[in-house]
Design a protein around this motif. Structure first.
Motif, PDB file in Angstrom:
ATOM      1  N   ASN A 445      13.105 -54.524 -21.949  1.00 17.47           N
ATOM      2  CA  ASN A 445      11.937 -54.607 -21.067  1.00 17.47           C
ATOM      3  C   ASN A 445      11.408 -56.038 -20.989  1.00 17.47           C
ATOM      4  N   MET A 493       1.272 -57.490 -17.526  1.00 14.98           N
ATOM      5  CA  MET A 493       0.886 -56.259 -16.823  1.00 14.98           C
ATOM      6  C   MET A 493      -0.621 -56.209 -16.661  1.00 14.98           C
ATOM      7  N   THR A 497      -1.635 -50.684 -15.047  1.00  9.64           N
ATOM      8  CA  THR A 497      -0.274 -50.415 -15.508  1.00  9.64           C
ATOM      9  C   THR A 497      -0.263 -50.067 -16.990  1.00  9.64           C
ATOM     10  N   ILE A 501       1.932 -46.907 -19.262  1.00 11.66           N
ATOM     11  CA  ILE A 501       3.287 -47.374 -19.619  1.00 11.66           C
ATOM     12  C   ILE A 501       4.028 -46.431 -20.552  1.00 11.66           C
ATOM     13  N   THR A 507       7.475 -46.002 -14.291  1.00 12.51           N
ATOM     14  CA  THR A 507       8.190 -47.277 -14.293  1.00 12.51           C
ATOM     15  C   THR A 507       7.669 -48.162 -13.177  1.00 12.51           C
ATOM     16  N   THR A 508       7.727 -49.456 -13.425  1.00 14.68           N
ATOM     17  CA  THR A 508       7.350 -50.435 -12.400  1.00 14.68           C
ATOM     18  C   THR A 508       8.590 -51.033 -11.739  1.00 14.68           C
ATOM     19  N   THR A 543       3.321 -60.367 -22.698  1.00 20.71           N
ATOM     20  CA  THR A 543       2.984 -59.074 -23.291  1.00 20.71           C
ATOM     21  C   THR A 543       3.351 -59.092 -24.772  1.00 20.71           C
TER      22      THR A 543
END
Length: 557
Positions: A445, A493, A497, A501, A507-508, A543
């Protein structure tokens, strides 16, 4: 300069006479009894002697008799100045002994000096009268004096006894007053100590405490209020409630004021704003107070940021639990169906291959689709914690060492991988294969969030969470934890979002690029391992995922 010798056992009398004589250009010498006066006069005869009568050691009458009998002193004027012997017999005895003047206290300064000047003038003219032959002879001369002395002494003793009684009475009153004062001081000191303790407790309380008047102006603020809002006490005392609560209107405040006047107290939730502009939620308790004919509002405000966060996390956890139960139930039933489908596909493939039928390829595709569906259901079961773990006691450092080569190949050259390990990290109980899947999912990710390259950092450390800190982690109990942080420098994000998650199938990514089960699988494995996961993200910055796992064994030396 003329010199005068003052004889008196009273310091106040000596001082007053000295002031009068010195103002008339006399040099003054003092003695406290007749014996001391004779010694000083014989050593250095004065121009004038002024004597009291009743004195210790040698009284004034005896001094006068000795003075007039001394050839060096008999020409020096001798003046009596007394308040004790005012009877005519006393005056006569003094004149018989050779006194040149007899002045009764108190006398006006001008009259007093006039009598002294007359005596000095007679002395300069040689006209001082010698001692007169007393009307009585021998000891008979002193009988009137002795009687007067006894009378004066008796009177003096009575006065002293009365003075002693009054003094004792005054002493008792003084002792009582001192006792009462000491008690009052002790009570005051106790009250001050309690006040200081109360003030210390208020200033160091977790909650902020302040008072406002009817118009909402701040009239008292605690130190905790200053720390919470970032203002000095002087700044806050020039502000009002409307400055620290951006949502409060004057109409709301008037309603609140009337409510607390009727109910005495009111509790509700609102927000406060710091000097830097940060807004945070608070639980406010308003209390109506009457003090010295004025009305005030005592406000106790508690920062509930952590409580709100914990509530949100609890809601999220409950939501994920509900979704997990639903998804798990569906996946379980779907998995049973897939098992039958795969079984029948295998039977059909065996028969078609034996018959050399071209339909075998079609059945094989059905079999592959069923395998992919099985993988999805396995991931869903992992999220819903229905998959059996095979835990072992292991250090996260060991897992990172084992998966590092695969990570570097997966991330590619555009992503810089940094691994930072705590050498004293304790060990936890984990299913190593499943936790490797957790790390791999997070790393993939992160790679996808950095399409133009970036930096991925995996770090381990040990933390100890207290009971208070565990309020932000509903599933954790106080103790020591191994923490794995996975931090990237990707696009990040937003809050919307972040709220979804960990949900299955969220999902993005573009359609066909992801199943939406990667992070839900991570969530399920961490939770089933007895840990918790937190995420922080900022758009354009990156993130960070933090996984907390309870330490079950310390590192062996």
């Amino acid at each position: 300069m003329r010199r005068a010798l003052l004889v008196d056992d009273n310091e106040d009398n000596l001082y007053l006479l000295s002031v009068i004589l010195q103002s008339r250009d006399f040099e003054v010498e003092v003695a406290h009894n007749g014996e001391e006066a004779l010694a000083k006069a014989r050593e250095n005869p004065p121009h004038l002697v002024i004597s009291d009568i009743l004195m210790p050691v040698m009284d004034g009458f005896t001094l006068c008799r000795s003075w007039k009998a001394d050839p060096r002193l008999c020409a020096v004027p001798f003046v009596f100045y007394t308040a004790a012997y005012t009877d005519p017999h006393d005056q006569q005895l003094a004149l018989d002994l050779g006194a040149d003047a007899f002045i009764v206290k108190p006398a006006e300064p001008d009259d007093f000096m006039s009598r002294l000047e007359e005596a000095l003038e007679r002395a300069r003219a040689g006209c001082l009268a010698p001692p007169r032959a007393p009307t009585l002879v021998g000891n008979e001369v002193y009988k009137p004096y002795s009687a007067s002395l006894v009378n004066q002494l008796e009177k003096k003793m009575a006065e002293l006894e009365q003075a002693n009684r009054e003094l004792e009475k005054a002493n008792r009153a003084l002792r009582q007053a001192l006792t009462e004062r000491e008690q009052a001081l002790a009570e005051r000191e106790k009250a001050l100590a309690e006040l200081r303790l109360t003030q210390y407790a208020v200033d160091h309380a977790t909650d902020t405490i302040f008072w406002t008047d009817r118009d909402g102006h701040l009239v008292y603020v605690s130190e905790a209020t200053c720390r919470s809002l970032g203002y000095s006490r002087e700044e806050l005392l020039g502000m009002s409630l409307f400055d620290i609560d951006p949502t409060l209107t004057e109409e709301q405040w008037r309603q609140n004021w009337e409510t607390i006047r009727d109910r005495q107290t009111l509790t509700f939730e609102t927000v406060h704003q710091t000097k830097e502009g940060r807004v945070f939620p608070v639980e406010v308790s308003l209390n109506h107070v009457r003090w010295e004919n004025d009305e005030y509002n005592c406000v106790v405000a508690r920062d509930i940021t952590q409580r709100k966060l914990a509530e949100e996390q609890l809601r999220q956890s409950q939501k994920m639990e509900a979704v997990g139960r639903l998804a798990g139930g569906i996946a379980h039933d779907f998995n049973n169906l897939l098992t039958a489908m795969i079984g029948y596909c295998d039977l059909a493939l065996a028969r078609l291959q034996a018959a050399d039928s071209p339909a075998g390829e079609d059945i094989l595709e059905v079999r592959r689709a069923a395998d992919r569906a099985t993988t999805l259901t396995r991931q869903i079961l992992t999220f819903s914690r229905r998959q059996t773990l095979k835990p072992s006691t292991v250090s996260l450092n060991q897992i990172l060492d084992g998966i590092e080569p695969l990570l570097r190949r997966t991330l590619g050259e555009s992503v810089e991988l940094i691994i930072e390990k705590d050498p004293r990290l304790g060990r936890t109980e984990l299913d190593v294969n499943l936790f490797e899947q957790v790390i791999m999912n997070l790393a993939i990710n992160a790679r996808d969030a950095m399409p133009y390259g970036g930096q991925l950092t995996l770090s381990t450390r040990t933390v100890e969470l207290t009971e208070v800190e565990c309020r932000a982690f509903p599933r954790l109990k106080p103790g020591r934890f191994a923490v794995l942080s996975v931090t990237d420098t990707g696009h990040g994000m937003d809050q919307q979002t972040l709220a979804h998650i960990f949900e299955p199938f969220f999902t993005t990514k573009a359609p066909g690029e992801g199943t939406g089960l990667g992070l839900s699988t991570v969530y399920g494995i961490v939770e089933q391992s007895g840990g918790d996961i937190r995420v922080q993200s900022e758009v354009g910055v990156g993130t960070e995922f933090r996984i907390y796992l309870p330490i079950t064994a310390e590192l062996e030396d």
